[in-house]
Write a protein that holds these residues in place. Structure first.
Motif, PDB file in Angstrom:
ATOM      1  N   ALA A  22      41.354  40.578  41.842  1.00 30.29           N
ATOM      2  CA  ALA A  22      40.748  39.240  41.941  1.00 30.29           C
ATOM      3  C   ALA A  22      39.243  39.309  41.646  1.00 30.29           C
ATOM      4  N   ASN A  23      38.579  40.350  42.159  1.00 32.23           N
ATOM      5  CA  ASN A  23      37.125  40.505  41.897  1.00 32.23           C
ATOM      6  C   ASN A  23      36.866  40.689  40.411  1.00 32.23           C
ATOM      7  N   ILE A  24      37.729  41.473  39.774  1.00 33.30           N
ATOM      8  CA  ILE A  24      37.539  41.740  38.345  1.00 33.30           C
ATOM      9  C   ILE A  24      37.768  40.464  37.538  1.00 33.30           C
ATOM     10  N   GLN A  25      38.858  39.752  37.882  1.00 35.08           N
ATOM     11  CA  GLN A  25      39.156  38.511  37.142  1.00 35.08           C
ATOM     12  C   GLN A  25      38.030  37.494  37.288  1.00 35.08           C
ATOM     13  N   ALA A  26      37.428  37.444  38.465  1.00 36.83           N
ATOM     14  CA  ALA A  26      36.328  36.490  38.690  1.00 36.83           C
ATOM     15  C   ALA A  26      35.177  36.799  37.735  1.00 36.83           C
ATOM     16  N   LEU A  27      34.891  38.080  37.540  1.00 38.15           N
ATOM     17  CA  LEU A  27      33.810  38.413  36.598  1.00 38.15           C
ATOM     18  C   LEU A  27      34.245  38.133  35.158  1.00 38.15           C
ATOM     19  N   VAL A  28      35.469  38.519  34.806  1.00 40.69           N
ATOM     20  CA  VAL A  28      35.932  38.322  33.434  1.00 40.69           C
ATOM     21  C   VAL A  28      35.805  36.832  33.049  1.00 40.69           C
ATOM     22  N   ARG A  29      36.173  35.950  33.982  1.00 45.58           N
ATOM     23  CA  ARG A  29      36.077  34.503  33.701  1.00 45.58           C
ATOM     24  C   ARG A  29      34.633  34.055  33.478  1.00 45.58           C
ATOM     25  N   ASN A  30      33.696  34.746  34.146  1.00 40.99           N
ATOM     26  CA  ASN A  30      32.318  34.251  34.179  1.00 40.99           C
ATOM     27  C   ASN A  30      31.351  35.131  33.394  1.00 40.99           C
ATOM     28  N   LYS A  31      31.918  36.082  32.614  1.00 43.40           N
ATOM     29  CA  LYS A  31      31.123  37.141  31.993  1.00 43.40           C
ATOM     30  C   LYS A  31      29.972  36.598  31.122  1.00 43.40           C
ATOM     31  N   ASP A  32      30.314  35.724  30.175  1.00 42.02           N
ATOM     32  CA  ASP A  32      29.296  35.253  29.226  1.00 42.02           C
ATOM     33  C   ASP A  32      28.247  34.397  29.918  1.00 42.02           C
ATOM     34  N   GLU A  33      28.710  33.561  30.835  1.00 45.27           N
ATOM     35  CA  GLU A  33      27.786  32.695  31.574  1.00 45.27           C
ATOM     36  C   GLU A  33      26.806  33.550  32.388  1.00 45.27           C
ATOM     37  N   GLU A  34      27.334  34.610  33.000  1.00 39.40           N
ATOM     38  CA  GLU A  34      26.459  35.479  33.802  1.00 39.40           C
ATOM     39  C   GLU A  34      25.429  36.167  32.912  1.00 39.40           C
ATOM     40  N   VAL A  35      25.844  36.599  31.726  1.00 42.20           N
ATOM     41  CA  VAL A  35      24.894  37.250  30.813  1.00 42.20           C
ATOM     42  C   VAL A  35      23.780  36.262  30.468  1.00 42.20           C
ATOM     43  N   SER A  43      25.681  42.993  29.435  1.00 45.75           N
ATOM     44  CA  SER A  43      27.081  42.912  29.076  1.00 45.75           C
ATOM     45  C   SER A  43      27.739  44.303  29.204  1.00 45.75           C
ATOM     46  N   THR A  44      27.005  45.351  28.841  1.00 40.89           N
ATOM     47  CA  THR A  44      27.568  46.704  28.945  1.00 40.89           C
ATOM     48  C   THR A  44      27.658  47.131  30.411  1.00 40.89           C
ATOM     49  N   LEU A  45      26.683  46.704  31.205  1.00 37.34           N
ATOM     50  CA  LEU A  45      26.743  46.983  32.644  1.00 37.34           C
ATOM     51  C   LEU A  45      28.006  46.353  33.253  1.00 37.34           C
ATOM     52  N   GLN A  46      28.308  45.126  32.853  1.00 32.85           N
ATOM     53  CA  GLN A  46      29.534  44.465  33.332  1.00 32.85           C
ATOM     54  C   GLN A  46      30.761  45.278  32.921  1.00 32.85           C
ATOM     55  N   GLU A  47      30.765  45.743  31.648  1.00 30.47           N
ATOM     56  CA  GLU A  47      31.907  46.533  31.152  1.00 30.47           C
ATOM     57  C   GLU A  47      32.099  47.793  31.969  1.00 30.47           C
ATOM     58  N   ILE A  79      33.623  46.889  35.283  1.00 30.60           N
ATOM     59  CA  ILE A  79      35.041  46.525  35.143  1.00 30.60           C
ATOM     60  C   ILE A  79      35.894  47.785  34.948  1.00 30.60           C
ATOM     61  N   LYS A  80      35.417  48.703  34.105  1.00 36.96           N
ATOM     62  CA  LYS A  80      36.220  49.907  33.805  1.00 36.96           C
ATOM     63  C   LYS A  80      36.252  50.881  34.974  1.00 36.96           C
ATOM     64  N   LEU A  81      35.123  51.020  35.667  1.00 32.53           N
ATOM     65  CA  LEU A  81      35.082  51.999  36.758  1.00 32.53           C
ATOM     66  C   LEU A  81      35.755  51.431  38.013  1.00 32.53           C
ATOM     67  N   TYR A  82      35.401  50.217  38.375  1.00 30.26           N
ATOM     68  CA  TYR A  82      35.979  49.586  39.566  1.00 30.26           C
ATOM     69  C   TYR A  82      37.489  49.366  39.373  1.00 30.26           C
ATOM     70  N   GLY A  83      37.855  49.089  38.114  1.00 31.31           N
ATOM     71  CA  GLY A  83      39.262  48.768  37.844  1.00 31.31           C
ATOM     72  C   GLY A  83      40.050  49.919  37.258  1.00 31.31           C
ATOM     73  N   SER A  84      39.518  51.144  37.303  1.00 28.63           N
ATOM     74  CA  SER A  84      40.231  52.262  36.660  1.00 28.63           C
ATOM     75  C   SER A  84      41.598  52.471  37.300  1.00 28.63           C
ATOM     76  N   SER A  85      42.548  52.926  36.479  1.00 23.66           N
ATOM     77  CA  SER A  85      43.889  53.171  37.036  1.00 23.66           C
ATOM     78  C   SER A  85      43.906  54.478  37.826  1.00 23.66           C
ATOM     79  N   TYR A  86      42.998  55.389  37.515  1.00 29.58           N
ATOM     80  CA  TYR A  86      42.963  56.698  38.180  1.00 29.58           C
ATOM     81  C   TYR A  86      42.004  56.655  39.384  1.00 29.58           C
ATOM     82  N   PRO A  87      42.193  57.571  40.356  1.00 30.63           N
ATOM     83  CA  PRO A  87      41.294  57.592  41.514  1.00 30.63           C
ATOM     84  C   PRO A  87      39.900  58.129  41.160  1.00 30.63           C
TER      85      PRO A  87
END
Ligand SMILES: CCCC/C=C\CC(=O)SCCNC(=O)CCNC(=O)[C@H](O)C(C)(C)COP(=O)(O)OP(=O)(O)OC[C@H]1O[C@@H](n2cnc3c(N)ncnc32)[C@H](O)[C@@H]1OP(=O)(O)O
Length: 281
Positions: free
Chosen positions: A238-251, A104-108, A111-119
């Protein structure tokens, strides 16, 4: 406390910012002039990703977002290994609860690194298999030093990379190369990685790599940050949302898979064959 000079003030504010983000496993420094942060992974000896390191990376990314970081350089304190990926000794004969938290922390982190607002730039100053490659792939740009390896070798260990990571690889090197690389679990040498576009530039030293990383980050100096981050979100959302929707199931399915005896056997063999430290029987 009185600040006699601007230099004193800059030093103190730098100290505060370091203090607020630093932990024992991730060292963060912020260049006050450019606003660029450098996060250095420092879990001996190979930055293998256990729950503690993943938690600290996640916390660091959260702090950087909160502090309106202007750009991140992610690198390693080791001059041999960027990150060896998930801690294989913690995946072997595991505690299911801990594995659940780890995934679950790996997913986080992703999400935070791939989706960061900064470069973001990875200065890959050592080997980067599996989870190490995942960290580098989550960044927008990769500068790698010569004579190291990088790739997603999950298939060699006995499992498949998750969908979000497969998508990251596909978006970076294209579908056909991604299929070859992922099904064989290929680890690429630096020059090969450059050729297929898995890394963007090669450097001969860490100093040169940092210079190249800063040059990439400086490209955005005149781009309004909100326009840049909105565009990034549109491309990656879209990639991030796909994981967010499936986060618990994937864990759940990951915990089931890792605790299964068939995977445990193949992991045990991989460790015996590849890692110097032998399993305690
Ligand atoms: C990522 C998201 C989805 C996918 C999920 C998980 C995928 C993973 O991340 S699984 C992890 C896969 N990792 C690997 O396959 C890397 C295995 N390691 C290596 O190939 C080499 O160790 C490496 C190339 C990184 C470095 O090589 P060397 O410089 O020759 O060092 P050593 O092999 O002697 O290793 C030094 C020391 O580190 C320990 N080690 C190495 N890797 C790991 C690891 N992943 N987890 C835990 N510990 C690791 C190794 O046992 C050695 O320990 P000592 O013998 O005690 O010195």
């Amino acid at each position: 406390m009185a600040f006699r000079t601007a230099r004193n003030l800059a030093y103190f504010s730098n100290y505060i910012r370091n203090y607020s983000t630093n932990g024992p496993l991730v060292n963060v420094t912020v260049n006050e002039k450019s606003g660029f942060a450098t996060a250095t992974l420092q879990r001996p000896s190979v930055n293998s990703l256990n729950l503690e390191l993943l938690t600290e990376i996640s916390h660091t990314l959260q702090q950087l977002e909160k502090n309106k970081c202007r750009g991140l350089i992610l690198t390693s304190a080791s001059n041999k290994v960027f990150s060896a990926g998930l801690d294989l000794f913690e995946l072997h004969k595991p505690n299911a609860d801990k594995i659940k938290q780890m995934w679950s922390t790996l997913q986080e982190v992703w999400i935070k690194l791939y989706g960061s607002s900064y470069p973001t730039v990875a200065v890959v100053n050592g080997h980067a298999p599996a989870g190490g490659c995942m960290l580098a792939l989550s960044c927008e740009y990769r500068v790698m030093l010569n004579n190291f390896i990088i790739g997603l070798n999950e298939a060699q260990i006995g499992f498949s990379a998750p969908m979000w990571l497969i998508d990251g690889m596909r978006n970076t090197i294209g579908s056909r190369q991604a299929e070859f690389a992922l099904t064989a679990g290929t680890l690429f040498k630096t020059e090969e990685a450059l050729k297929i576009g898995l890394v963007d530039e090669v450097a001969q030293s860490k100093e040169e790599a940092i210079e190249k990383a800063e040059k990439f980050l400086n490209k955005f100096a005149k781009i309004p940050p909100h326009a840049r981050s909105m565009t990034k979100a549109a491309l990656r959302g879209a990639n991030i949302q796909a994981l967010v929707r499936n986060k618990d199931e994937e864990v759940r399915s990951y915990v089931d898979f890792v605790t299964d005896s068939q995977f445990q056997d193949s992991l045990g063999e991989f460790i015996e064959l590849n890692l110097k430290q032998k399993l305690s029987k």
